[in-house]
Design an enzyme around this catalytic site. Structure first.
Site, PDB file in Angstrom:
ATOM      1  CB  SER A  14     -11.669  -5.301   6.149  1.00 38.10           C
ATOM      2  OG  SER A  14     -10.393  -4.816   6.501  1.00 38.10           O
ATOM      3  CB  ILE A  16     -12.082   2.414   9.102  1.00 36.59           C
ATOM      4  CG1 ILE A  16     -12.551   2.308  10.568  1.00 36.59           C
ATOM      5  CG2 ILE A  16     -11.999   3.864   8.659  1.00 36.59           C
ATOM      6  CD1 ILE A  16     -11.538   2.796  11.593  1.00 36.59           C
ATOM      7  NE  ARG A  36      -1.164  -7.084   4.514  1.00 37.72           N
ATOM      8  CZ  ARG A  36      -1.036  -7.571   5.724  1.00 37.72           C
ATOM      9  NH1 ARG A  36       0.152  -7.946   6.146  1.00 37.72           N
ATOM     10  NH2 ARG A  36      -2.071  -7.688   6.535  1.00 37.72           N
ATOM     11  CB  VAL A  55      -4.506  -2.082  -7.111  1.00 39.55           C
ATOM     12  CG1 VAL A  55      -5.094  -1.566  -8.414  1.00 39.55           C
ATOM     13  CG2 VAL A  55      -4.542  -0.994  -6.041  1.00 39.55           C
ATOM     14  CE1 TYR A 150      -2.561   1.110  15.402  1.00 38.05           C
ATOM     15  CE2 TYR A 150      -3.379   1.978  17.484  1.00 38.05           C
ATOM     16  CZ  TYR A 150      -3.569   1.712  16.134  1.00 38.05           C
ATOM     17  OH  TYR A 150      -4.757   2.039  15.523  1.00 38.05           O
ATOM     18  CE  LYS A 154      -2.805   3.878  13.318  1.00 35.96           C
ATOM     19  NZ  LYS A 154      -3.241   3.969  11.914  1.00 35.96           N
ATOM     20  CB  THR A 185     -12.906  -2.768  12.224  1.00 35.14           C
ATOM     21  OG1 THR A 185     -11.773  -2.699  13.091  1.00 35.14           O
ATOM     22  CG2 THR A 185     -13.453  -1.374  11.971  1.00 35.14           C
TER      23      THR A 185
HETATM   24  P1  NAP Z   1      -9.166  -3.761   9.615  1.00 31.50           P
HETATM   25  O1  NAP Z   1     -10.572  -4.104   9.303  1.00 31.50           O
HETATM   26  O2  NAP Z   1      -8.258  -4.822  10.130  1.00 31.50           O
HETATM   27  O3  NAP Z   1      -8.539  -3.071   8.320  1.00 31.50           O
HETATM   28  C1  NAP Z   1      -7.177  -2.906   8.139  1.00 31.50           C
HETATM   29  C2  NAP Z   1      -6.912  -3.033   6.660  1.00 31.50           C
HETATM   30  O4  NAP Z   1      -5.561  -2.728   6.396  1.00 31.50           O
HETATM   31  C3  NAP Z   1      -7.195  -4.437   6.120  1.00 31.50           C
HETATM   32  O5  NAP Z   1      -8.049  -4.313   5.014  1.00 31.50           O
HETATM   33  C4  NAP Z   1      -5.821  -4.959   5.724  1.00 31.50           C
HETATM   34  O6  NAP Z   1      -5.942  -5.752   4.552  1.00 31.50           O
HETATM   35  C5  NAP Z   1      -5.062  -3.655   5.459  1.00 31.50           C
HETATM   36  N1  NAP Z   1      -3.641  -3.799   5.685  1.00 31.50           N
HETATM   37  C6  NAP Z   1      -3.012  -4.204   6.812  1.00 31.50           C
HETATM   38  N2  NAP Z   1      -1.699  -4.212   6.629  1.00 31.50           N
HETATM   39  C7  NAP Z   1      -1.477  -3.792   5.358  1.00 31.50           C
HETATM   40  C8  NAP Z   1      -0.320  -3.593   4.575  1.00 31.50           C
HETATM   41  N3  NAP Z   1       0.914  -3.818   5.062  1.00 31.50           N
HETATM   42  N4  NAP Z   1      -0.456  -3.154   3.313  1.00 31.50           N
HETATM   43  C9  NAP Z   1      -1.690  -2.923   2.800  1.00 31.50           C
HETATM   44  N5  NAP Z   1      -2.815  -3.085   3.493  1.00 31.50           N
HETATM   45  C10 NAP Z   1      -2.704  -3.528   4.761  1.00 31.50           C
HETATM   46  O7  NAP Z   1      -9.091  -2.623  10.718  1.00 31.50           O
HETATM   47  P2  NAP Z   1      -9.699  -1.142  10.773  1.00 31.50           P
HETATM   48  O8  NAP Z   1     -10.130  -0.964  12.161  1.00 31.50           O
HETATM   49  O9  NAP Z   1     -10.634  -0.864   9.672  1.00 31.50           O
HETATM   50  O10 NAP Z   1      -8.363  -0.295  10.579  1.00 31.50           O
HETATM   51  C11 NAP Z   1      -8.285   0.768   9.654  1.00 31.50           C
HETATM   52  C12 NAP Z   1      -7.419   1.873  10.246  1.00 31.50           C
HETATM   53  O11 NAP Z   1      -8.094   2.423  11.369  1.00 31.50           O
HETATM   54  C13 NAP Z   1      -6.065   1.390  10.756  1.00 31.50           C
HETATM   55  O12 NAP Z   1      -5.068   2.312  10.368  1.00 31.50           O
HETATM   56  C14 NAP Z   1      -6.232   1.393  12.267  1.00 31.50           C
HETATM   57  O13 NAP Z   1      -5.024   1.605  12.927  1.00 31.50           O
HETATM   58  C15 NAP Z   1      -7.191   2.556  12.439  1.00 31.50           C
HETATM   59  N6  NAP Z   1      -7.926   2.553  13.697  1.00 31.50           N
HETATM   60  C16 NAP Z   1      -8.778   1.524  14.019  1.00 31.50           C
HETATM   61  C17 NAP Z   1      -9.445   1.551  15.236  1.00 31.50           C
HETATM   62  C18 NAP Z   1     -10.384   0.465  15.668  1.00 31.50           C
HETATM   63  O14 NAP Z   1     -10.744   0.414  16.851  1.00 31.50           O
HETATM   64  N7  NAP Z   1     -10.832  -0.408  14.784  1.00 31.50           N
HETATM   65  C19 NAP Z   1      -9.274   2.640  16.106  1.00 31.50           C
HETATM   66  C20 NAP Z   1      -8.409   3.666  15.729  1.00 31.50           C
HETATM   67  C21 NAP Z   1      -7.744   3.613  14.527  1.00 31.50           C
HETATM   68  P3  NAP Z   1      -4.867  -6.895   4.214  1.00 31.50           P
HETATM   69  O15 NAP Z   1      -4.586  -7.595   5.503  1.00 31.50           O
HETATM   70  O16 NAP Z   1      -5.517  -7.748   3.186  1.00 31.50           O
HETATM   71  O17 NAP Z   1      -3.701  -6.177   3.667  1.00 31.50           O
END
Ligand code: NAP
Length: 254
Positions: A14, A16, A36, A55, A150, A154, A185
């Protein structure tokens, strides 16, 4: 300009991570998606038969990660690009940040990055080439209220990135962090829902508040983050090492 080989993207189902996976597979890499929950990973992989596979593992579980990485290697060979995108962002005032929330933020965001990086490094050392890209956050470079755990995790990812970049500098491997601002996201949609629940604001008002944090007055798109990752994977970025690249419209200036 193409990177070669096999990329593993954690959190690839999902947001990023999925945008990164699509970008890298379109560049000709084989891509393994890790998360997961298998279903979204398998749905995305099915769009790229023979080039993408799924995986399952929790990044904080070293044994599960070792098994998942072994399966990934069996599918597509040694892993030469690792994108640590799995992450979670829970918020709470500091005095309501209990040990469980604290530990959860550190486990997923920081320890998960450590575990996956250790699992992949022997492949890169063997190949004499590799790219490790950690999706940190602007919260890895600056403080934000109500997300102490958080932010600490980070900031830790940024520190890990810097230390490892120096350790591997002569091995053909670069280690960098990409630090997005608020990005469109599920994670951001959850944060917006949280603001609505806690403050009674409308969705429009809550969303506008997040957008206002970005000097460009907008939410970053996941594809913009993916394009930065793509560039870091390329031969053109061979000298970029130990950096934390903010993708946030100028909210953070290093
Ligand atoms: P997202 O769509 O919620 O994606 C997070 C992904 O991480 C999900 O696919 C989730 O899949 C997986 N995940 C969560 N916990 C996990 C675990 N313990 N083991 C394996 N996979 C896990 O959110 P996103 O915004 O794309 O986030 C991606 C990264 O960008 C994160 O590190 C986040 O901190 C960072 N980020 C996001 C933003 C923002 O505004 N969106 C800003 C700065 C940084 P499952 O739940 O199926 O495991």
């Amino acid at each position: 300009m193409k990177a070669s080989g096999h990329a593993l993207v954690t959190g690839g189902g999902s947001g990023i991570g999925a945008a990164v996976a699509k970008t890298l597979v379109n560049d000709g890499l084989r891509v393994t998606l890790l998360g997961r929950t298998l279903a979204p990973l398998q749905r995305l992989a099915a769009d790229h038969p023979g080039h993408m596979a799924a995986v399952q593992a929790d990044v904080a579980d070293a044994d599960a990660v070792a098994m998942a990485f072994a399966q990934a290697r069996a599918n597509f060979g040694p892993i030469t690009v690792l994108v640590n995108s799995a992450g979670q962002a829970s918020s709470a005032p500091f005095l309501k940040t209990d040990a469980t929330l604290w530990q959860q933020m550190l486990s997923v965001n920081l320890t998960g990055t450590f575990i996956c990086t250790q699992a992949v490094l022997p492949d890169m050392l063997q190949a004499g080439w590799g790219r490790i890209i950690n999706i940190a956050s602007t919260a890895g470079l600056a403080g934000y209220a109500y997300v102490a755990a958080y932010c600490a995790a980070k900031h830790g990812v940024v520190g890990l990135t810097r230390a490892l970049a120096l350790e591997l500098a002569r091995k053909g491997i670069t280690v960098n962090a990409v630090c997005p601002g608020y990005t469109e996201t599920e994670l951001l949609r959850d944060s917006i829902a949280n603001v609505i629940a806690k403050t009674g604001r409308t969705e429009e008002a809550a969303r506008a508040e997040f957008a206002a944090g970005n000097p460009q007055g907008r939410i970053v798109q996941p594809e913009e983050v993916a394009d930065t990752v793509r560039w870091l994977c390329s031969a053109a970025a061979a000298s970029i090492n130990g950096q934390s690249i903010a993708v946030c419209g100028g909210e953070i200036m290093n």
